[in-house]
Write a protein that holds these residues in place. Sequence first.
Motif, PDB file in Angstrom:
ATOM      1  N   GLY A  35       3.258  49.281  22.088  1.00 11.07           N
ATOM      2  CA  GLY A  35       2.564  49.856  23.228  1.00 11.07           C
ATOM      3  C   GLY A  35       3.103  51.208  23.635  1.00 11.07           C
ATOM      4  N   TRP A  36       2.361  51.848  24.493  1.00 11.33           N
ATOM      5  CA  TRP A  36       2.751  53.114  25.098  1.00 11.33           C
ATOM      6  C   TRP A  36       2.971  52.897  26.598  1.00 11.33           C
ATOM      7  N   PHE A  37       4.032  53.476  27.071  1.00  9.77           N
ATOM      8  CA  PHE A  37       4.384  53.410  28.474  1.00  9.77           C
ATOM      9  C   PHE A  37       4.607  54.834  28.986  1.00  9.77           C
ATOM     10  N   ARG A  38       4.527  54.996  30.296  1.00 12.86           N
ATOM     11  CA  ARG A  38       4.795  56.307  30.848  1.00 12.86           C
ATOM     12  C   ARG A  38       5.541  56.188  32.170  1.00 12.86           C
ATOM     13  N   GLN A  39       6.287  57.234  32.468  1.00 13.14           N
ATOM     14  CA  GLN A  39       7.016  57.269  33.730  1.00 13.14           C
ATOM     15  C   GLN A  39       6.945  58.673  34.302  1.00 13.14           C
ATOM     16  N   ALA A  40       6.355  58.744  35.497  1.00 19.99           N
ATOM     17  CA  ALA A  40       6.277  60.004  36.219  1.00 19.99           C
ATOM     18  C   ALA A  40       7.480  60.105  37.151  1.00 19.99           C
ATOM     19  N   PRO A  41       7.860  61.313  37.534  1.00 21.13           N
ATOM     20  CA  PRO A  41       9.004  61.472  38.434  1.00 21.13           C
ATOM     21  C   PRO A  41       8.828  60.669  39.715  1.00 21.13           C
ATOM     22  N   GLY A  42       9.838  59.898  40.058  1.00 19.79           N
ATOM     23  CA  GLY A  42       9.803  59.122  41.282  1.00 19.79           C
ATOM     24  C   GLY A  42       8.990  57.850  41.219  1.00 19.79           C
ATOM     25  N   LYS A  43       8.467  57.542  40.048  1.00 18.86           N
ATOM     26  CA  LYS A  43       7.643  56.335  39.907  1.00 18.86           C
ATOM     27  C   LYS A  43       8.237  55.399  38.857  1.00 18.86           C
ATOM     28  N   GLU A  44       7.824  54.144  38.919  1.00 14.65           N
ATOM     29  CA  GLU A  44       8.272  53.181  37.935  1.00 14.65           C
ATOM     30  C   GLU A  44       7.535  53.387  36.615  1.00 14.65           C
ATOM     31  N   ARG A  45       8.185  52.975  35.541  1.00 13.02           N
ATOM     32  CA  ARG A  45       7.538  53.038  34.233  1.00 13.02           C
ATOM     33  C   ARG A  45       6.389  52.037  34.206  1.00 13.02           C
TER      34      ARG A  45
END
Length: 121
Positions: A35-45
Amino acid sequence: QVQAVESGGGLVQAGGSLRLSCTTSGLTFAYITMGWFRQAPGKEREGVSCISSSGVSTYYADSVKGRFTISRDNAKNTLYLQMNSLKPEDTAMYYCAAVASTAGCLRPTYWGQGTQVTVSS
């Protein structure tokens, strides 16, 4: 030793496209749900999209349905994420991972450093 190298990220304008790749080694890729996951600044993955070992079953987060397409090439031990109609809210570090279940992208295991996607408005 398992290794995963994510690539293909970059800076793109809203509405543009990018194709991410995750090349792996040291694992039996063809038998693993990925899978692909993402994490933005200040947010959970968060899980973006996952695909079964055969490629038959896929999962997409509601936020990317209709815009992103996950695929894999088991002969090349590589996972892909085609991202179209990108939005500024897609800006994040993107990671590939092995997961326990396609549905919901459960229990990820990460190896790579990620690739940065930045979408300008």
